[in-house]
Design a protein around this motif. Structure first.
Motif, short mmCIF file in Angstrom:
data_model
loop_
_atom_site.label_atom_id
_atom_site.label_comp_id
_atom_site.label_asym_id
_atom_site.label_seq_id
_atom_site.Cartn_x
_atom_site.Cartn_y
_atom_site.Cartn_z
N ILE A 101 -10.48 23.24 22.68
CA ILE A 101 -11.45 22.70 21.93
C ILE A 101 -12.79 22.49 22.48
O ILE A 101 -13.65 22.66 21.94
N GLU A 102 -12.83 22.38 23.73
CA GLU A 102 -14.17 22.42 24.57
C GLU A 102 -14.82 23.61 24.46
O GLU A 102 -15.99 23.68 24.09
N ARG A 103 -14.08 24.69 24.38
CA ARG A 103 -14.54 26.02 24.38
C ARG A 103 -15.26 26.43 23.09
O ARG A 103 -16.17 27.16 22.96
N ILE A 104 -14.34 26.25 21.91
CA ILE A 104 -15.00 26.44 20.70
C ILE A 104 -16.08 25.61 20.17
O ILE A 104 -16.60 26.03 19.10
N GLN A 105 -16.32 24.63 20.78
CA GLN A 105 -17.43 23.70 20.43
C GLN A 105 -18.73 24.25 21.10
O GLN A 105 -19.93 23.70 20.57
N LYS A 106 -18.61 25.19 22.06
CA LYS A 106 -19.83 25.99 22.79
C LYS A 106 -20.27 26.87 21.90
O LYS A 106 -19.44 27.77 20.97
N LEU A 159 -8.72 16.67 12.97
CA LEU A 159 -9.06 15.36 13.20
C LEU A 159 -10.35 15.03 14.00
O LEU A 159 -10.60 14.02 14.39
N THR A 160 -10.72 16.39 14.58
CA THR A 160 -12.20 15.98 15.43
C THR A 160 -13.14 16.34 14.47
O THR A 160 -13.43 17.19 13.82
N ASP A 161 -14.17 15.35 14.27
CA ASP A 161 -15.08 15.21 13.55
C ASP A 161 -16.04 16.29 13.69
O ASP A 161 -16.41 17.03 12.47
#
Length: 451
Positions: free
Chosen positions: A327-332, A365-367
């Motif tokens: 999740i951290e990676r794909i938000q970059k 569920l992650t905005d």
């Protein structure tokens, strides 16, 4: 001199250290008599109704751009529904129903200026920890189903008055022929879930722990003994854990934990603190990792699913931290606006299907990511079918129609789904990409995915 003698019973080795650590983690202690008063003095009631009522009375809903408080009638209706779990259909069904209430809220009927409205009220504020109440108690007496006697789980943790965590604490020195004492706690937890025991408590629980002072295991409702798991923390380092373990508390805070106990218990604990900073145990690591408020919310919200065949499943640490890193990676974002990718390596039987379901649930569920679409690519028809069933069983495909529309039945269909479809989840065989990209009107999205 008596208080200097090491104590190896479960009280001193496991339970009191667990209680003091929970207090350091921000849980408010309730003496057994206080907890009983908050449930109307009735041991057959397991919800702290007065706490739940207080929380719900502060909930609001928005109508026509204005915020309105819940009516007393709506508060009463929610409490009535929550405090009557549908155990006639089995513990698993009752637990899943309450879980859905926790996750999605409960609808109520209100009237504003003569107009009927039906807002959904959140039982837990998942986004703001401070809008919730966190309590714990010990020796929580609950009347058995036969109504004649009771069971007393060692520690119960409540969020907004709902008993979400049950902990069994055992002594560390077990009989070698009987196995580790952690297994005794697991066995006791499984026994207490039986229909003739106290299933009405476990209708609400999300995490179950068994600890013995030196180590611990966790599971959830109806988890077989062999699947209760250990935890290996990757985000909270030992220095942070030691700081939580040895957090300085006022005399009043400490006395509140021991006021209902024999004075020797407080004397023993004070003598323990006088010896300097306490060392971390495996029990401490488990409690900090799973029962810090934010982590508990993550485990309940993102890493819990119900499978029609297997039952209720809670994530293991490999799945949890793998998904957190993903999740951290794909938000970059790269300089061209595209997202970063990556690989999670699994071995046979390691739960990769459930990892995918946990990931999809977390994405939705992650905005920042809830508008995403998930494309599941496999290389075998039987695996594709198995995964589709897993997603459906885990609640990510709510109907047979959803499942059918998610299947890429041909290369042409795949190109259409990627380019112009609106399916949240798409299943395809990798071979279909080959034919999809050869189509005259093949979408650039399919070409990019193939690369």
């Amino acid at each position: 001199m008596e208080h200097n003698t090491p104590k190896f019973q479960e009280e001193y080795a496991a339970k009191i250290p667990a209680m003091t650590l929970l207090a350091n983690l921000g849980w408010t202690f309730l003496a057994p008599a206080e907890a009983l008063a908050l449930r109307g003095g009735k041991q057959d009631q397991v919800v702290l109704r007065e706490v739940l009522r207080k929380v719900l009375s502060n909930r609001t809903f928005v109508f026509a751009g204005e915020s309105h408080p819940l009516s007393n009638n709506s508060v009463d209706n929610i409490i009535s529904q929550l405090c009557s779990p549908a155990l006639n259909e089995g513990l698993r069904h009752a637990n899943e129903k309450i879980y859905n209430h926790l996750l999605y809220g409960m609808p109520v009927t209100e009237f504003v200026n003569g107009k009927k409205v039906s807002p959904t009220i959140q039982l837990i504020d998942w986004h703001n920890l401070n809008n919730n109440e966190f309590h714990f108690t010990e020796e929580y007496s609950v009347t058995r189903a036969n109504g004649l006697d009771s069971r007393r789980p060692d520690i119960v943790c409540f969020v907004n008055g709902l008993p979400l965590v049950v902990i069994e604490a055992k002594r560390p020195d077990g009989n070698a022929q009987k196995g580790p004492t952690v297994l005794e706690g697991i066995s006791q937890s499984l026994r207490n879930q039986r229909p003739d025991e106290i299933p009405h408590l476990f209708a609400y629980t999300q995490l179950l722990l068994s600890i013995n002072g030196s180590e611990g295991r966790y599971g959830t409702v109806e988890t077989p003994e062999k699947f209760w798991a250990a935890w290996r923390e990757e985000d909270i380092n030992d220095a942070e854990m030691l700081a939580l373990k040895n957090k300085k508390r006022s005399s009043d805070d400490i006395n509140a934990l021991f006021a209902h106990r024999h004075p020797r218990d407080l004397a023993w604990y004070q003598n323990l603190l006088a010896g300097g900073d306490l060392m971390l145990s495996g029990q401490d690591r488990l409690l900090i990792s799973l029962l810090s408020h934010e982590r508990l919310f993550d485990m309940v919200r993102y890493f819990t699913i119900f499978d029609q065949k297997i039952g209720k499943i809670v994530g293991r640490y490999q799945q949890v931290f793998g998904i957190k890193r993903l999740i951290e990676r794909i938000q970059k974002r790269r300089s061209d606006g595209s997202r970063e990718g990556g690989v999670i390596w699994h071995t046979t039987g390691s739960g990769k299907s459930f990892t995918m379901v946990f990931l999809s649930k977390t994405l939705i569920l992650t905005d920042a990511l809830k508008q995403c679409r998930v494309i599941v690519v496999t290389d075998r028809v039987d695996l594709e079918d198995q995964l589709a069933k897993t997603f459906a069983s885990g609640g990510e495909l709510s109907s047979k129609k959803d499942r059918e529309s998610a299947m890429a039945t041909s290369g042409k269909r795949l190109a259409q789904q990627i380019g112009r479809g609106n399916e949240r989840i798409v299943f395809t065989l990798i071979q279909k990409f080959n034919s999809a990209t050869k189509l005259k009107n093949a979408t650039t999205q399919a070409q990019i995915l193939l690369c």
